[in-house]
Write an enzyme that holds these catalytic residues in place. Structure first.
Site, PDB file in Angstrom:
ATOM      1  N   ARG A  50       0.899  -1.184  -0.081  1.00  0.00           N
ATOM      2  CA  ARG A  50       0.055   0.069   0.015  1.00  0.00           C
ATOM      3  C   ARG A  50       0.970   1.371  -0.162  1.00  0.00           C
ATOM      4  O   ARG A  50       0.371   2.220  -0.508  1.00  0.00           O
ATOM      5  CB  ARG A  50      -1.007  -0.015   1.185  1.00  0.00           C
ATOM      6  CG  ARG A  50      -1.982   1.235   1.314  1.00  0.00           C
ATOM      7  CD  ARG A  50      -3.102   0.876   1.874  1.00  0.00           C
ATOM      8  NE  ARG A  50      -3.117   0.146   3.000  1.00  0.00           N
ATOM      9  CZ  ARG A  50      -2.788   0.389   4.213  1.00  0.00           C
ATOM     10  NH1 ARG A  50      -2.101   1.546   4.489  1.00  0.00           N
ATOM     11  NH2 ARG A  50      -2.808  -0.538   5.157  1.00  0.00           N
ATOM     12  N   TYR A 102     -11.611  18.925 -17.995  1.00  0.00           N
ATOM     13  CA  TYR A 102     -12.130  17.755 -17.963  1.00  0.00           C
ATOM     14  C   TYR A 102     -13.483  17.686 -17.156  1.00  0.00           C
ATOM     15  O   TYR A 102     -13.234  18.045 -15.917  1.00  0.00           O
ATOM     16  CB  TYR A 102     -10.942  16.750 -17.390  1.00  0.00           C
ATOM     17  CG  TYR A 102     -11.644  15.102 -17.343  1.00  0.00           C
ATOM     18  CD1 TYR A 102     -12.040  14.379 -18.499  1.00  0.00           C
ATOM     19  CD2 TYR A 102     -11.831  14.686 -15.903  1.00  0.00           C
ATOM     20  CE1 TYR A 102     -12.506  13.218 -18.056  1.00  0.00           C
ATOM     21  CE2 TYR A 102     -12.403  13.497 -15.795  1.00  0.00           C
ATOM     22  CZ  TYR A 102     -12.802  12.634 -16.759  1.00  0.00           C
ATOM     23  OH  TYR A 102     -13.302  11.477 -16.502  1.00  0.00           O
ATOM     24  N   ASP A 175      -2.686  19.379 -15.302  1.00  0.00           N
ATOM     25  CA  ASP A 175      -3.331  18.282 -15.761  1.00  0.00           C
ATOM     26  C   ASP A 175      -2.527  17.953 -17.330  1.00  0.00           C
ATOM     27  O   ASP A 175      -3.014  18.934 -18.387  1.00  0.00           O
ATOM     28  CB  ASP A 175      -4.817  18.206 -16.006  1.00  0.00           C
ATOM     29  CG  ASP A 175      -5.113  16.853 -16.357  1.00  0.00           C
ATOM     30  OD1 ASP A 175      -4.698  16.297 -17.103  1.00  0.00           O
ATOM     31  OD2 ASP A 175      -6.561  16.399 -16.098  1.00  0.00           O
ATOM     32  N   LYS A 200      -5.196   7.190 -20.358  1.00  0.00           N
ATOM     33  CA  LYS A 200      -5.262   7.552 -21.405  1.00  0.00           C
ATOM     34  C   LYS A 200      -3.754   7.106 -22.187  1.00  0.00           C
ATOM     35  O   LYS A 200      -3.495   6.036 -22.432  1.00  0.00           O
ATOM     36  CB  LYS A 200      -5.630   9.282 -21.383  1.00  0.00           C
ATOM     37  CG  LYS A 200      -6.557   9.458 -20.564  1.00  0.00           C
ATOM     38  CD  LYS A 200      -8.008   9.029 -20.775  1.00  0.00           C
ATOM     39  CE  LYS A 200      -9.206   9.036 -19.921  1.00  0.00           C
ATOM     40  NZ  LYS A 200      -9.345  10.305 -19.343  1.00  0.00           N
TER      41      LYS A 200
HETATM   42  C1  PLP Z   1      -9.633  10.868 -18.238  1.00  0.00           C
HETATM   43  C2  PLP Z   1      -9.105  12.203 -17.679  1.00  0.00           C
HETATM   44  C3  PLP Z   1      -9.135  12.556 -16.116  1.00  0.00           C
HETATM   45  C4  PLP Z   1      -9.533  11.404 -15.291  1.00  0.00           C
HETATM   46  O1  PLP Z   1      -8.809  10.323 -14.973  1.00  0.00           O
HETATM   47  P1  PLP Z   1      -9.475   8.783 -14.842  1.00  0.00           P
HETATM   48  O2  PLP Z   1      -8.267   7.818 -15.188  1.00  0.00           O
HETATM   49  O3  PLP Z   1     -10.641   8.592 -15.871  1.00  0.00           O
HETATM   50  O4  PLP Z   1      -9.869   8.634 -13.438  1.00  0.00           O
HETATM   51  C5  PLP Z   1      -8.622  13.680 -15.898  1.00  0.00           C
HETATM   52  N1  PLP Z   1      -8.162  14.489 -16.716  1.00  0.00           N
HETATM   53  C6  PLP Z   1      -8.174  14.451 -17.946  1.00  0.00           C
HETATM   54  C7  PLP Z   1      -7.720  15.395 -19.063  1.00  0.00           C
HETATM   55  C8  PLP Z   1      -8.889  13.051 -18.478  1.00  0.00           C
HETATM   56  O5  PLP Z   1      -8.958  12.858 -19.880  1.00  0.00           O
END
Ligand code: PLP
Length: 378
Positions: A50, A102, A175, A200
């Site tokens: 963990r 997002y 992000d 992604k």
């Molecule tokens: C998909 C996404 C998220 C969230 O990520 P998850 O892995 O689905 O929790 C956050 N920011 C962006 C730009 C995304 O495309």
């Protein structure tokens, strides 16, 4: 390791392909080993999964090196990474976030974050003056930037935003899911922490849910973030970390091909009789192009959106008619996806109702164009 041992790992393509040496396990195998142990004999680098584990640490080291960071942490999802980061600021912290981002993160910031002790306000995306005036001196602990940002791929100047945030004693969180460290390295531009939905592009095969944070400084705050991951138990599983490392090894070549395909498609769709507008920072006419050209290198990524003539119904029909593009949410995999965003984001969203979001995959670009052509109709 001596300095010489690091030499083969200087270039992003090599760091990724060689998994920073994790692909040379003892015994001569050429792929990293999957180690599912949750507990380790005392006296070793890890004690209980963990908190940390060997395969997890390998994937974190590759990401940390690619971003030029001082530490990386992997989480069970991108949302887990983002929410832990903000919650680690502590109750009462004010966060300044963009209006265009997002959508589920915006939704969380609006509906859930206040109940968890955070104060959130929003700035007009990319607008540096709005960031300057939105900051509450003494209370704003972090400015959030997403660039290029869902779903119109607006580009925010990371270095300028970092300066504004730092002048006010706030951190800058970026992000960078859609840029990846191959195309942009926010920490080197002044960001304090970079966040990815590793679900992604980083994994790239639409088969792992994961999130990543990489920090510029391994300071007390970073210790808080790690403690929060251990405390809330949102560590990425060993099998997922192993799959993610597998995906990361092809990141460089995938990002090049995503970017080439997307730019080629964006140029052709700009002249399409059924398309009213193409949103892609790689197009010289795009409002974000100049800043993107300054802070991205090697391409502008695989995400674009188009607005179709004929309104929301035409957009909905187009998404249904594609044969090669999957009509599905998410992004960043080898397969191309198309999605009519309006119905997903709901009536509160600023997203145009005739907007289709395209995650341009690794298929042949002409095949992708042919598919969009038939789906858009004449
Ligand atoms: C998909 C996404 C998220 C969230 O990520 P998850 O892995 O689905 O929790 C956050 N920011 C962006 C730009 C995304 O495309």
């Amino acid at each position: 390791m001596s300095a010489d041992d690091h030499k083969p790992f200087q270039h992003p393509a090599t760091i990724a392909a060689a998994a920073l040496g994790a692909s040379r396990p003892e015994g001569g195998g050429v792929v990293p080993i999957l180690n599912p142990a949750t507990t380790y004999e005392k006296g070793n680098a890890h004690m209980y999964y963990r908190t940390s584990g060997p395969g997890l640490a390998d994937a974190e080291a590759v990401l940390n090196t690619l971003e030029g960071g001082a530490g990386a942490l992997l989480f069970s999802s991108g949302m887990a990474a983002a929410t832990h980061l903000l919650l680690a600021l502590g109750p009462g912290a004010h966060i300044l976030a963009p209006e265009g981002m997002y959508w589920f993160m915006r939704d969380w910031l609006k509906k859930t974050a206040p109940a968890m002790g955070l104060e959130v306000s929003f700035y007009a995306n990319t607008d540096l003056d709005a960031i300057r005036t939105g900051i509450r001196p003494g209370q704003t602990k972090a400015v959030w930037v997403e660039t290029p940002a869902n779903p119109d791929w607006a580009v925010t100047d990371i270095a300028a935003a970092a300066e504004i945030a730092h002048d006010a004693g706030a951190k800058l969180f970026v992000d960078s899911t859609c840029a990846t460290p191959i195309l942009s390295r926010p920490l080197l531009l002044g960001a304090d922490v970079v966040m990815h939905s590793a679900t992604k592009y980083l994994n790239g095969h639409s088969d792992v849910l994961a999130g990543a944070l990489i920090t510029r400084d391994a300071d007390d705050f970073w210790g808080q973030v790690h403690a929060m991951r251990t405390g809330l138990g949102s560590t990425l599983g060993a099998f997922e970390a192993w799959l993610l490392l597998r995906g990361l090894r092809t990141l460089d070549v995938r990002m090049q091909r995503h970017s080439e395909n997307a730019l080629w498609l964006a140029e052709r769709l700009s002249d399409h009789p059924r398309v009213s507008h193409v949103m892609y920072p790689g197009l010289p006419t795009d409002p974000g192009h100049a800043v993107a050209a300054k802070q991205m290198c090697g391409g502008f990524g695989g995400m674009m959106s188009i607005r179709v003539k004929g309104g929301p119904d035409a957009a909905a029909q187009t998404a249904k008619r594609t044969k090669l593009f999957f009509d599905a949410t998410s992004l960043g995999g080898v397969e191309s996806l198309i999605e009519h965003r309006g119905p997903i984001e709901g009536p509160d969203s600023p997203t145009q109702q005739d907007l289709l979001r395209l995650s341009v995959g690794l298929e042949n670009a002409q095949d992708l164009l042919d598919d969009l052509d038939q789906a858009l109709g004449q």
